[in-house]
Design an enzyme around this catalytic site. Structure first.
Site, PDB file in Angstrom:
ATOM      1  CG  HIS A 145      -5.001  -1.724  -0.824  1.00  0.00           C
ATOM      2  ND1 HIS A 145      -5.616  -0.189  -0.616  1.00  0.00           N
ATOM      3  CD2 HIS A 145      -6.434  -2.668  -0.908  1.00  0.00           C
ATOM      4  CE1 HIS A 145      -6.485  -0.745   0.035  1.00  0.00           C
ATOM      5  NE2 HIS A 145      -7.377  -1.696  -0.542  1.00  0.00           N
ATOM      6  CG  ASP A 198      -3.004   2.038  -1.850  1.00  0.00           C
ATOM      7  OD1 ASP A 198      -4.508   2.128  -1.788  1.00  0.00           O
ATOM      8  OD2 ASP A 198      -2.481   1.476  -0.939  1.00  0.00           O
ATOM      9  CG  HIS A 223      -1.551  -1.220   1.948  1.00  0.00           C
ATOM     10  ND1 HIS A 223      -2.959  -1.389   0.898  1.00  0.00           N
ATOM     11  CD2 HIS A 223      -1.582  -2.404   2.137  1.00  0.00           C
ATOM     12  CE1 HIS A 223      -3.911  -1.906   1.959  1.00  0.00           C
ATOM     13  NE2 HIS A 223      -3.039  -2.823   1.952  1.00  0.00           N
ATOM     14  CD  GLU A 267      -1.076   1.132   4.617  1.00  0.00           C
ATOM     15  OE1 GLU A 267      -0.748   2.221   3.253  1.00  0.00           O
ATOM     16  OE2 GLU A 267      -1.930   1.302   4.240  1.00  0.00           O
TER      17      GLU A 267
HETATM   18 ZN   LIG Z   1      -4.112   0.472   0.640  1.00  0.00          ZN
END
Ligand SMILES: [Zn+2]
Length: 195
Positions: free
Chosen positions: A161, A171, A40, A122
């Protein structure tokens, strides 16, 4: 130079990494193992780096009045397993054995509810700002450690994602260089198999 990343398989926690444990997680369904890595991108507020807000979002303590954008997302109960900041520093929010709430409505190769069987990472960034070399190095080191700790994962099962939630999520965006990640991962996996 990023050192080796170490995971304690008993706890699902990274060694020597800042832990900001989130209340936003629960158990994976019985018998379900992590089989997918989801990459992400996130920045809060969008396009700004380095603030405390990602930690605050994932711990449910984002102040609604600190930025106009926060008002709409402050009630979201979301998390991820790990974050890689712009300088390559890792932060962990959820133990890898637990289910973090990062994917939302999603599907991977026909299998829905990706949170059940995935690990979310992330990267602090945006869809159109190049991610940093330190982030790619840290991501490759993290994925290598995860592949070692969780044999149910595979270097072939890594998705953005946007790939598991098309039309809903964009993303990590076109700025994420999958070829660079693949190259680095090849190197770190080879180095770890030799050691
Ligand atoms: Zn995401």
């Amino acid at each position: 130079m990023i050192g080796a990343v170490k995971i304690d398989p008993a706890t699902g926690l990274l060694a020597g990494v800042r832990q900001v444990l989130s209340p936003h997680f629960d158990a994976r369904p019985a018998g379900v193992l992590p089989e997918l890595l989801v990459v992400h991108g996130i920045s809060l507020p969008p396009g700004e780096f380095g603030g405390p807000w990602i930690d605050r979002l994932f711990t449910g303590t984002l102040p609604a009045d600190a930025h106009p954008y926060f008002r709409d997302i402050t009630a979201q109960r979301v998390s991820t397993h790990a974050l890689i900041r712009r300088g390559g520093q890792l932060v962990q929010y959820v133990p890898f054995g637990e289910r973090a709430w990062h994917a939302g409505q999603s599907s991977y190769r026909g299998r829905s509810a990706c949170n059940d069987f995935s690990i979310g990472v992330e990267l602090e960034g945006t869809d159109d700002t190049p991610y940093t070399d330190a982030q790619y190095a840290a991501l490759a080191a993290l994925i290598t450690a995860l592949l070692g700790a969780y044999p149910s994962l595979s270097a072939q099962a890594i998705a953005g994602h946007s790939e598991i939630a098309p039309g809903r999520k964009t993303d990590p965006g076109p700025s994420f260089d999958w070829v660079l990640l693949r190259g680095l991962l090849g190197q770190t996996l080879q180095a770890s198999s030799r050691s």
